[in-house]
Enzyme design. Sequence first.
Site, mmCIF file in Angstrom:
data_model
loop_
_atom_site.group_PDB
_atom_site.id
_atom_site.type_symbol
_atom_site.label_atom_id
_atom_site.label_comp_id
_atom_site.label_asym_id
_atom_site.label_seq_id
_atom_site.Cartn_x
_atom_site.Cartn_y
_atom_site.Cartn_z
ATOM 1 N N GLU A 41 -3.793 7.589 17.165
ATOM 2 C CA GLU A 41 -4.830 8.195 15.579
ATOM 3 C C GLU A 41 -5.539 8.476 16.115
ATOM 4 O O GLU A 41 -6.753 7.310 16.562
ATOM 5 C CB GLU A 41 -3.715 6.542 14.734
ATOM 6 C CG GLU A 41 -4.740 6.605 13.663
ATOM 7 C CD GLU A 41 -4.268 5.080 13.169
ATOM 8 O OE1 GLU A 41 -4.501 5.329 12.208
ATOM 9 O OE2 GLU A 41 -4.303 4.160 13.910
ATOM 10 N N LYS A 108 -0.132 9.255 6.712
ATOM 11 C CA LYS A 108 0.455 7.148 6.850
ATOM 12 C C LYS A 108 0.541 6.720 5.542
ATOM 13 O O LYS A 108 0.340 7.102 4.422
ATOM 14 C CB LYS A 108 -1.016 7.320 7.427
ATOM 15 C CG LYS A 108 -0.898 6.010 8.494
ATOM 16 C CD LYS A 108 -2.073 5.001 8.644
ATOM 17 C CE LYS A 108 -2.292 3.482 9.080
ATOM 18 N NZ LYS A 108 -3.320 3.550 9.737
ATOM 19 N N CYS A 142 -0.278 3.806 13.483
ATOM 20 C CA CYS A 142 -0.152 2.071 13.489
ATOM 21 C C CYS A 142 0.179 0.642 12.321
ATOM 22 O O CYS A 142 1.551 0.642 12.960
ATOM 23 C CB CYS A 142 -1.618 2.368 13.280
ATOM 24 S SG CYS A 142 -2.907 1.225 14.486
#
Length: 258
Positions: A41, A108, A142
Amino acid sequence: MGNITASVFQFDVIRGNISENRSIVMEALEQCPSGLVVLPEMWSCGFDYKNLKAHALVSEEILKDLSDMARRRSLVIVGSLPVFERGNIYNVAHVMDADGRLAGIYRKTHLFTAGGEGKGFAAGSSADVFETMAGPVGVMICYDLRFPELARTLMDKGARILAVPAQWPAARRTHWQTLARARAIENQLFVVAANRCGEDGELSYPGCSLIVSPTDQVLVDMGEGPGLATAELDFSLMDDYRKAIPCLKERRPEVYTP
């Protein structure tokens, strides 16, 4: 669909140093076998909030390099970069196909507000599966791993691989390992998850990048050091396992509704 090779690359992302991070990643991509490769990431600059917009403006140039690399090395490349659009900065995973085409992007969805991400980024609002030369790929970034609803949605949309770029800290290493395995088991698909290693201020990152099969075989667990690791993804194993244990077909959504 035949087998493919999947790779994960982990390294110590240097906060704010795009030039050095870019050099490290491009050198690693030169060593990757053809197939899928997942990067950490925010690999270009880390969480350098003070200069995030400036870093975001460089991402388009980096994507040109990734496109050239993907085409030349026959790689499907997934990793997240900061992107500035519509007055906001997003943490965006780009899925670069092996012909150099951008197969799609994922912003995200779940921001780690406990770590301050909500102050630097806007949240995405869609979950898509991207057709690539490695097959249908869904992306989680994540903290997204903590939300099984997202993984299930991607599976329902046809994902056979979940690619997960991450900067997951060492303090919650076992959560990282357990959640990656859980997403593979419950959705009966492959999880290819790349986590950074090294130090950034007070935070330590364990690496421990993983490739997990639908049957919970841990095909790769890289441990702590920087490097590249690969595994073969056997999709016939996935199909056979889904037939042997048809839990995806035996769901009862009418019972789960609040």
